[in-house]
Design an enzyme around this catalytic site. Structure first.
Site, PDB file in Angstrom:
ATOM      1  CD  GLU A   1     -49.997  14.925  22.912  1.00  0.00           C
ATOM      2  OE1 GLU A   1     -49.647  16.021  23.380  1.00  0.00           O
ATOM      3  OE2 GLU A   1     -51.099  14.736  22.381  1.00  0.00           O
TER       4      GLU A   1
ATOM      5  CE1 TYR B   1     -60.912  13.206  18.051  1.00  0.00           C
ATOM      6  CE2 TYR B   1     -60.034  15.430  18.174  1.00  0.00           C
ATOM      7  CZ  TYR B   1     -60.118  14.158  18.672  1.00  0.00           C
ATOM      8  OH  TYR B   1     -59.408  13.810  19.782  1.00  0.00           O
TER       9      TYR B   1
ATOM     10  N   GLY C   1     -59.402   8.867  22.483  1.00  0.00           N
ATOM     11  CA  GLY C   1     -60.725   8.807  21.873  1.00  0.00           C
ATOM     12  C   GLY C   1     -61.280   7.394  21.878  1.00  0.00           C
TER      13      GLY C   1
ATOM     14  CD  GLU D   1     -58.971  17.622  23.837  1.00  0.00           C
ATOM     15  OE1 GLU D   1     -58.903  16.414  23.545  1.00  0.00           O
ATOM     16  OE2 GLU D   1     -58.176  18.172  24.606  1.00  0.00           O
TER      17      GLU D   1
ATOM     18  CG  ASP E   1     -50.153  10.512  19.764  1.00  0.00           C
ATOM     19  OD1 ASP E   1     -50.622   9.373  19.555  1.00  0.00           O
ATOM     20  OD2 ASP E   1     -50.865  11.497  20.048  1.00  0.00           O
TER      21      ASP E   1
ATOM     22  NE  ARG F   1     -53.426   7.951  20.129  1.00  0.00           N
ATOM     23  CZ  ARG F   1     -54.220   9.007  20.218  1.00  0.00           C
ATOM     24  NH1 ARG F   1     -55.483   8.881  20.577  1.00  0.00           N
ATOM     25  NH2 ARG F   1     -53.756  10.218  19.968  1.00  0.00           N
TER      26      ARG F   1
ATOM     27  CG  ASN G   1     -53.052  11.177  23.588  1.00  0.00           C
ATOM     28  OD1 ASN G   1     -53.392  12.337  23.487  1.00  0.00           O
ATOM     29  ND2 ASN G   1     -52.165  10.614  22.775  1.00  0.00           N
TER      30      ASN G   1
ATOM     31  CB  SER H   1     -57.567  16.905  20.731  1.00  0.00           C
ATOM     32  OG  SER H   1     -58.135  15.737  21.238  1.00  0.00           O
TER      33      SER H   1
END
Length: 307
Positions: A268, A211, A274, A17, A252, A250, A270, A143
């Site tokens: 998961e 992305y 980002g 990443e 998900d 964050r 994070n 990611s």
């Protein structure tokens, strides 16, 4: 008045990443300079300790993504150097990055998960280890790198899992596929900001959808029933707390409304999401009335060490 004056922004790094992290780091460095900080940008390599000693920052803004930067490794270096840093500490970062360990924590906290198993990638590539549809993903990457959906009717798992070119670890997680919609919730401090629905232009919310330009569309607040939104926000706060996260995270989810069940299932957490002005967390902060510069300033002023 800023608590810290000199801030080092860690970006790039050694993970798959890297390119995304370079973008996040550059955006955060620019915002911090605009907020009056003396900023040094560091492309984090194996000489990170030396780079930090030369920079002598008051605090570190960690904009690294993926392994080495998000899994407790860099956090350990910063603890040894006793430099305050942003986002989660060593243990929370390591737990969140390892999907199997994180699931154990989620289960103990009463957060809904789906059944899964961890297997050697070659075994997972040889035959179905679970009745399709299911998902295969590296057990400790981020990611959506190296994620595959195996659907009903697929004769066998993807051959890439057994390839000698595979560089994403020997163990993979094989996980029940959850139909429905993709949701994400940012937690800032102790409170959830909002619920975003992510609508991918690809088959699922993979690396390209995250992305590439036009890869996905974000709807904030998500157009879902109020009870489902409240549940997602509550579970995100619980996951953040159960893992021991700090700063911004964050979480998900999959929201399964396909059979009228309205299930909210965690995927998961994070710990270093980002951070460009159009990323998911800044979008939610903007929805709550906080612009990108203010968000980045809040994150760096929240920096600390675990010990």
């Amino acid at each position: 008045m800023n608590k810290f004056k000199r801030v080092a922004v860690l970006k790039g790094g050694l993970s798959p990443e890297r390119e995304v992290s370079l973008v996040s780091g550059a955006a955060c460095a620019k915002a911090l300079r605009e907020e009056g900080y003396d900023v040094t940008e560091i492309d984090a390599g194996r000489d990170l300790g030396e780079q930090l000693r030369n920079a002598r920052p008051d605090a570190v803004f960690n904009a690294l993504h993926g392994r080495w930067g998000e899994d407790g490794c860099v956090q350990g270096v910063l603890e040894l150097l006793h430099i305050p840093y942003t986002h989660s500490g060593v243990l929370a970062s390591a737990l969140a990055m390892h999907k199997e360990r994180a699931k154990t924590v989620f289960c103990a906290a009463g957060i809904p998960v789906v059944k899964s198993l961890v297997a050697d990638r070659r075994r997972a590539s040889a035959s179905h280890l679970m009745e399709p549809p299911y998902v295969v993903k590296p057990v400790d990457q981020g990611s959506s790198v190296g994620v595959f959906i195996i659907r009903k009717g697929d004769n066998r798992p993807p051959g890439e899992l057994g390839s000698e070119k595979w560089t994403l670890g020997e163990d993979v997680m094989v996980e029940e596929y959850v139909p429905g919609r993709e949701l994400t919730v940012a937690v800032m401090g102790d409170g959830a900001l909002a619920v975003t629905e992510i609508i991918a232009s690809t088959n699922f919310y993979d690396y390209e959808a995250k992305y590439a330009e036009g890869g996905s569309r974000h709807v904030v607040p998500a157009k879902i029933p109020a009870l489902a939104a409240e549940e997602a926000m509550r579970l995100a706060e619980r996951a953040h707390s159960a893992l021991g996260c700090r700063g911004v995270s964050r979480t998900d989810f999959r929201y399964d409304d396909t059979k009228g069940e309205n299930r909210v299932i965690i995927l998961e957490v994070n710990t270093q999401p980002g951070m460009t002005p159009t990323s998911l967390v800044p979008e939610q902060a903007a929805y709550k009335g906080m612009n990108f510069r203010a968000l980045v300033r809040w994150i760096v002023e929240d920096a600390s060490c675990d010990r």
